[in-house]
Enzyme design. Structure first.
Site, PDB file in Angstrom:
ATOM      1  N   ALA A  68       0.841  -1.203   0.000  1.00  0.00           N
ATOM      2  CA  ALA A  68       0.000   0.000   0.000  1.00  0.00           C
ATOM      3  C   ALA A  68       0.870   1.244   0.000  1.00  0.00           C
ATOM      4  O   ALA A  68       1.997   1.233   0.499  1.00  0.00           O
ATOM      5  CB  ALA A  68      -0.929   0.006   1.216  1.00  0.00           C
ATOM      6  N   ASP A  69       0.332   2.306  -0.561  1.00  0.00           N
ATOM      7  CA  ASP A  69       1.025   3.587  -0.539  1.00  0.00           C
ATOM      8  C   ASP A  69      -0.014   4.701  -0.522  1.00  0.00           C
ATOM      9  O   ASP A  69      -1.070   4.579  -1.142  1.00  0.00           O
ATOM     10  CB  ASP A  69       1.938   3.754  -1.752  1.00  0.00           C
TER      11      ASP A  69
END
Length: 189
Positions: A68-69
């Protein structure tokens, strides 16, 4: 049951997976998080999420990996994590009194399947004084967060309005992530 791995050291993402009741391991990707100026904010967060998931998937081919970012975007400009206090102050001044977008990209990946998506949330800040910005930076809270604020912490005091998924702003759109994980055979609680 497949092993689930979170490819992140983010305490906020860990808290959200814990909240959902998942059993998982943490193996943080050590890829350098650089925003690609040739990509849109949505493309950037998805690309970075995929890179993180790929990095850990190579080491754990039988696992299901979550990468995730999160980035903040305002006026077409992507804001990642600040390099220092000066950049944090600049970012907060940029967000002051305006509406910005917080985008979180997520990749869920197994040995033979990958699903990548993103969530975008609109956040409007109150107008901030320089004194408020300086005091907030001195807490240290903004220094490891995209856009230099944490909505789940003291940064919440700057938020006038939010339109979208609160948990995406925190760092992981947990409801959608759960639904995707279920298609991989991984269920919470």
């Amino acid at each position: 049951m497949n092993q689930l791995i979170l490819a992140s050291q983010s305490p906020r993402r860990k808290e959200l997976l814990d909240l959902a009741g998942f059993s998982y391991d943490i193996q943080a990707s050590h890829l350098k998080e650089e925003i690609n100026r040739n990509l849109s904010p949505a493309e950037n967060v998805q690309w970075l999420a995929e890179q993180k998931a790929n990095d850990i998937q190579r080491l754990n081919p039988k696992a299901v990996v979550i990468g995730a970012d999160t980035i903040v975007a305002i006026d077409g400009k992507c804001l990642g994590k600040p390099k220092d206090k000066k950049e944090a102050a600049f970012m907060l001044q940029l967000l002051s009194g305006k509406t910005h977008q917080v985008l979180t990209g997520v990749t869920v990946q197994s040995e033979n399947r990958k699903e990548t998506f993103y969530e975008q949330t609109e956040v409007t800040f109150w107008t901030l004084t320089q004194n408020e910005i300086d005091r907030y930076i001195e807490t240290g809270e903004p220094l490891d967060k995209a856009g230099s604020y944490g909505i789940q912490g003291k940064g919440a005091l700057f938020v006038q309005k939010i339109d979208g998924d609160y948990f995406s702003v925190v760092g992981l759109p947990i409801a959608k992530t759960v639904r995707v994980l279920e298609t991989f055979g991984i269920t919470p609680f």
